[in-house]
Write a protein that holds these residues in place. Structure first.
Motif, mmCIF file in Angstrom:
data_model
loop_
_atom_site.group_PDB
_atom_site.id
_atom_site.type_symbol
_atom_site.label_atom_id
_atom_site.label_comp_id
_atom_site.label_asym_id
_atom_site.label_seq_id
_atom_site.Cartn_x
_atom_site.Cartn_y
_atom_site.Cartn_z
ATOM 1 N N LYS A 116 -3.927 6.956 4.989
ATOM 2 C CA LYS A 116 -4.557 6.093 3.991
ATOM 3 C C LYS A 116 -4.287 4.612 4.253
ATOM 4 O O LYS A 116 -4.937 3.747 3.659
ATOM 5 N N LEU A 117 -3.325 4.315 5.132
ATOM 6 C CA LEU A 117 -2.971 2.922 5.412
ATOM 7 C C LEU A 117 -3.886 2.281 6.448
ATOM 8 O O LEU A 117 -3.834 1.069 6.656
ATOM 9 N N PHE A 139 -0.251 11.124 3.906
ATOM 10 C CA PHE A 139 -0.462 9.854 3.218
ATOM 11 C C PHE A 139 -0.577 8.678 4.178
ATOM 12 O O PHE A 139 -1.143 7.639 3.849
ATOM 13 N N ALA A 173 0.830 -1.208 0.000
ATOM 14 C CA ALA A 173 0.000 0.000 0.000
ATOM 15 C C ALA A 173 0.864 1.258 0.000
ATOM 16 O O ALA A 173 0.557 2.241 -0.696
ATOM 17 N N ILE A 174 1.964 1.254 0.777
ATOM 18 C CA ILE A 174 2.880 2.404 0.798
ATOM 19 C C ILE A 174 3.474 2.618 -0.591
ATOM 20 O O ILE A 174 3.561 3.749 -1.082
ATOM 21 N N SER A 175 3.879 1.541 -1.240
ATOM 22 C CA SER A 175 4.447 1.640 -2.591
ATOM 23 C C SER A 175 3.434 2.202 -3.582
ATOM 24 O O SER A 175 3.767 3.042 -4.432
ATOM 25 N N ASN A 176 2.185 1.755 -3.467
ATOM 26 C CA ASN A 176 1.137 2.245 -4.377
ATOM 27 C C ASN A 176 0.896 3.742 -4.184
ATOM 28 O O ASN A 176 0.688 4.482 -5.152
ATOM 29 N N ILE A 177 0.923 4.185 -2.921
ATOM 30 C CA ILE A 177 0.640 5.596 -2.621
ATOM 31 C C ILE A 177 1.802 6.492 -3.042
ATOM 32 O O ILE A 177 1.607 7.556 -3.632
ATOM 33 N N THR A 178 3.030 6.043 -2.756
ATOM 34 C CA THR A 178 4.209 6.887 -2.999
ATOM 35 C C THR A 178 4.781 6.729 -4.403
ATOM 36 O O THR A 178 5.540 7.587 -4.860
ATOM 37 N N MET A 230 7.052 12.582 0.104
ATOM 38 C CA MET A 230 5.647 12.780 0.455
ATOM 39 C C MET A 230 5.502 14.092 1.232
ATOM 40 O O MET A 230 5.779 14.157 2.423
ATOM 41 N N LYS A 259 -4.580 11.913 9.910
ATOM 42 C CA LYS A 259 -4.488 12.883 8.822
ATOM 43 C C LYS A 259 -4.267 14.302 9.361
ATOM 44 O O LYS A 259 -3.413 15.050 8.859
#
Length: 886
Positions: A354-355, A351, A265-270, A347, A382
């Motif tokens: 979102k996890l 972000f 998920a971190i990879s997808n966001i960043t 970032m 957030k």
């Protein structure tokens, strides 16, 4: 290959077959224990059983416990992300024996589970046993050695010192020798070169401890001595994340299915892929700057993946980020994650929040409290991210205003802006600066000493008067009771000496659940001792006094302040009615997030993401008063099984540790039913009246209501009426006060506009007079004229703007004026000159109070000579710099 869910379930099933009671995890934040901030081990929730303060309900217990190691003695924070197996949040699988089985069974079952159920390679396992300690008069643990000899080759049984093989929870408390189980996960090629036993407890990332069996035999006293516990216990702890790493044959716990969903998920966001790069064996350590870009990014991803678990589960258990105590620890963890994302994952926007959804889905069957609150948790994170990202920007601007960063400045950046030292050092290196780390550490140590001297209590050991037993609370039925004194001790908090007295029974309510502790008196055979507070400590009800009786009599009469108790009861019952009313008016999403119930007022914090409207406040207040007027009788049920309470629809608090039997407080089963241990009125009519006096924000998604009841409400209303009467008198008693004030306000606004218009005219005229007097030196417009006559600081600022708009570029202006009997200075510097106005002020006139952005500053001088001195110094500096305007 077993999944993490299967590994966890196999552990619990194994010990359930071994006749262990499977119990739920306790909340992460510890209450009523001054020695512990967070649950940092699996045994922490059972501490009172080890100490004998709580009866043994089940002799055998097993569970998976949520744990945090982010502060105090057991602190893994600095290793997180740098190595591949330390974590701030982790699950601790554990089995316990409370005075039942001991070393033989614990060791045999450990071996059975690891080798037969999880099928770990026996040739990769090593165990350690306590070698003894002469200073403590502790012998080699021959019993553990002999038991292990039945299952594993003796050359794999290693002796461990007190540091590694004598487990202590803290400075005081239960402790004892332990036996650790280590596994060698290195490739076969490396294993043939170096024997694994040489790497046990040496910090190798692939030769790690996976299970610790602690044999609780002692209690560490405040004076450092050891005393035998009443019964011998077994406390085992197996890090779930490390176990998954071993069973799934991974080189890092981050490579297991515990962390991989979060990392993806971190990879997808960043947009940055995780490359599985691992630190070298000697550790990369605390200096991340010299690593490759890939290594930095992977460490950052690991840090964020670890920290989101800490943040999400702690907030779900009721602890919000704040500026003190446990809340400050959580805020620092969050800022650490934000910093890694900002510095290494690019970032610059929130972000991490979102996890939460990923984590909630992953653990919904294990820790469902997160899934139930995922929106709330995400919003809190957030808002905290947004706040720190703004702070980061301010800190970076502060650095831009400097020409060096010394140790004291690095500490300022840490203390004021939340900058970790390694971030400060990295930014300094990019500018070609060095930071004095030793000076920074001296400043940090000074802060620690200040905090320690302000917070630490020096406590003596308990003095026993009679045989010890749990205190019986009789305060629901009465406010006076005859009791037997059991024990007492002294403690020093800051410069004050207090005494704590424990009785076998007491009517005094100990501070808990938001309700303050009772005050009153203890009568020792005619000698009356004032009780200043009552608190709960490790299940003990402790009476705080400023003195001890001259002689402890065999019996003591304990008397609670009745009037104060009655006021507290009214406010507590009103809090229950308030929560029910808020859920009716605002919606079922409202959850209690904190409360304070004292004799003067009540305070209630709740989850809601908007300011309440005046109409919502009115509806809530009217609904509570309606229930008060209905004279609803209290329905109190004690010792209700928790499952039955849930079926009854009782409101429960997230983050609260409930036993198997609970107390249910109901005021109209269709309106308010809660689990609660506090004191309450017998009917709602006793509350009298309820009045909300304020509604405000506490944190992101958290609102706060303060209210008063009974005579407190009447006093507040009378005070407001008196103020209203004074306003009437000042306005010559008009018929319509509101209309009269609106008229005055309108007239005032018109007058303000006229004043502003006059100021603008004065400023324009002054600008016309000044512009011809501005000199040009080698193309630089330079003005340091005499004192200017303007009516306000705002007018002085407007004058500066008008002048630079006329000059457009390459200017340096110093304006001064006497405003409200103070000499105000306005300094403006054109960006094209490459000068910093704030820096000029600090360098040339450090004694002047003031500051501002690089383009202009405002300051205050004490006399005209200071203004002249500043003008002279700036003139000299500009002359020597030979500025060549663009």
């Amino acid at each position: 290959m077993m999944t993490s869910h299967q590994i966890r379930n196999a552990f619990l099933k194994f010990f359930e077959i071994k006749e262990h009671k499977i119990v739920p995890s306790a909340p992460l934040v510890v209450k009523n224990d001054p020695t512990l901030m967070f649950i940092n081990s699996g045994m922490a929730p059972f501490k009172n059983i080890f100490l004998g303060n709580e009866p043994i309900k089940y002799p055998r217990v097993a569970n998976t416990q949520k744990c945090l190691r982010v502060s105090g003695k057991h602190n893994d924070l600095e290793e997180v992300g740098v190595d591949t197996y330390h974590h701030t949040f982790f699950e601790m699988l554990g089995n316990w024996s409370f005075g039942d089985y001991f070393k033989a069974e614990a060791i045999a079952w450990s071996w059975e589970l690891l080798t037969q159920i999880y099928k770990l390679d026996k040739d990769r396992l090593y165990v350690t046993v306590f070698e003894g300690d002469e200073k403590e008069n502790l012998r080699f643990d021959t019993e553990a050695y002999e038991e292990w000899s039945k299952w594993i080759d003796k050359d794999r049984i290693l002796k461990g010192n007190k540091k590694d093989n004598f487990w202590e929870m803290g400075e005081t408390g239960p402790c004892g020798p332990c036996t650790e189980i280590h596994i060698d996960l290195r490739p076969e090629e490396e294993r043939t070169k170096t024997d694994g036993k040489q790497l046990v407890n040496k910090g190798h990332p692939l030769v790690i401890e996976i299970w610790n069996n602690v044999f609780m035999e002692y209690e560490r006293k405040a004076d450092g001595s050891l005393a035998a516990l009443p019964k011998k216990h077994v406390d085992t702890g197996m890090g779930f994340e490390r176990l998954c790493m071993a069973v799934q044959q991974k080189n890092s716990s981050y490579d297991t299915d515990v962390f991989q969903p979060i990392i993806r998920a971190i990879s997808n966001i960043t947009g940055i892929d995780y490359q599985y790069s691992l630190p070298e064996q000697d550790g990369l350590g605390r200096t991340i700057a010299h690593l490759s870009t890939t290594q930095k990014r992977d460490i950052a991803i690991r840090v964020v993946a670890d920290h989101i678990r800490t943040l999400a589960f702690t907030i779900a258990d009721g602890q919000l980020p704040s500026n003190n105590g446990a809340g400050y620890v959580i805020r620092r963890i969050l800022r650490r994650a934000v910093r890694y994302g900002f510095s290494y994952l690019n970032m610059e926007q929130p972000f991490i929040f979102k996890l939460v959804d990923v984590l909630a889905e992953q653990y919904k069957d294990v820790f469902p409290e997160l899934n139930a609150q995922k929106d709330f948790v995400a919003n809190v994170i957030k808002e905290e991210e947004l706040s720190f990202l703004r702070t980061l920007a301010n800190g970076l601007r502060r650095i831009d205003s400097l020409n060096k960063i010394d140790g004291k400045t690095a500490f300022e950046l840490f203390d004021t802006y939340g900058f970790p030292f390694d971030l400060t050092k990295l930014i300094a290196a990019e500018k070609g600066w060095e930071v004095d780390e030793k000076e920074f550490e001296r400043e940090m140590q000074a802060q620690r000493e200040r905090a320690r001297s302000a917070a630490v209590a020096e406590t003596s050991d308990w003095t026993w008067i009679n045989d010890d037993k749990p205190t019986e609370f009789v305060g629901y039925e009465c406010t006076e009771a005859v009791a037997t004194p059991l024990r007492y001790r002294s403690l020093r908090v800051k410069d004050k000496v207090w005494y704590q007295i424990v009785l076998d029974k007491t009517p005094f309510y100990a501070e808990s659940g938001g309700q303050v502790g009772d005050t009153g008196y203890l009568d020792f055979d005619g000698e009356s001792i004032r009780v200043e507070d009552t608190r709960k400590e490790n299940e003990l009800i402790v009476h705080w006094t400023k003195e001890l009786p001259k002689k402890f009599s065999k019996v003591v009469v304990a008397r609670v302040d009745k009037d104060r108790r009655n006021d507290i009861r009214k406010n507590h019952s009103a809090t229950h009615l308030l929560q029910a009313a808020l859920r009716k008016v605002l919606g079922p999403h409202v959850q209690q997030r904190g409360s304070l119930v004292c004799s003067e007022y009540l305070r209630f914090d709740f989850s809601h993401f908007a300011k309440m409207t005046e109409d919502e406040i009115r509806q809530t207040e009217e609904l509570v008063n309606e229930k008060i007027q209905q004279n609803i009788l209290l329905d109190e049920k004690r010792n209700v099984p928790i499952a039955e309470a849930e079926r009854m629809g009782a409101t429960m608090l997230f983050g609260e540790k409930y036993g198997e039997n609970v107390r249910v407080i109901t005021f109209d089963e269709e309106f308010s039913r809660e689990l609660c241990g506090g004191t309450h009125v017998s009917s709602t009519a006793e509350i009298g009246i309820f009045k909300i006096i304020s509604e405000s924000a506490v944190a992101s998604g958290i609102r706060r209501i303060e209210a008063v009841t009974g005579k407190g409400a009447l006093s507040w209303i009378n005070s407001e009426l008196q103020q209203l009467q004074k306003v009437r008198e000042l306005l010559n008693n008009p018929k319509d006060v509101v209309k009269n004030i609106q008229t005055i306000k309108s007239e005032n606004e018109q007058l303000k506009k006229q004043v502003v218009s006059m100021e603008d005219h004065i400023v324009s005229e002054l600008a016309k007079q000044i512009l011809p007097n501005i000199t040009s030196k080698e193309g630089l417009f330079f003005y340091t004229g005499t004192r200017i006559d303007v009516p306000s600081i705002d007018a002085l600022r407007k004058l500066g703007i008008q002048l630079i708009n006329a000059l457009k570029t390459d200017y340096l202006l110093i304006l001064s004026a006497i405003i409200q009997e103070k000499i105000s200075i306005h300094l403006r510097v054109a960006p094209s000159l490459g000068l910093n106005a704030n820096q000029l002020l600090k360098e040339l006139a450090p004694h002047l109070r003031g500051g501002g952005p690089p383009e202009f500053v405002q300051a205050v001088a004490e006399n005209e000579s200071q203004v002249k001195e500043l003008i002279d110094k700036i003139s000299q500096k500009v002359a020597t710099m030979a500025i060549k305007p663009a």
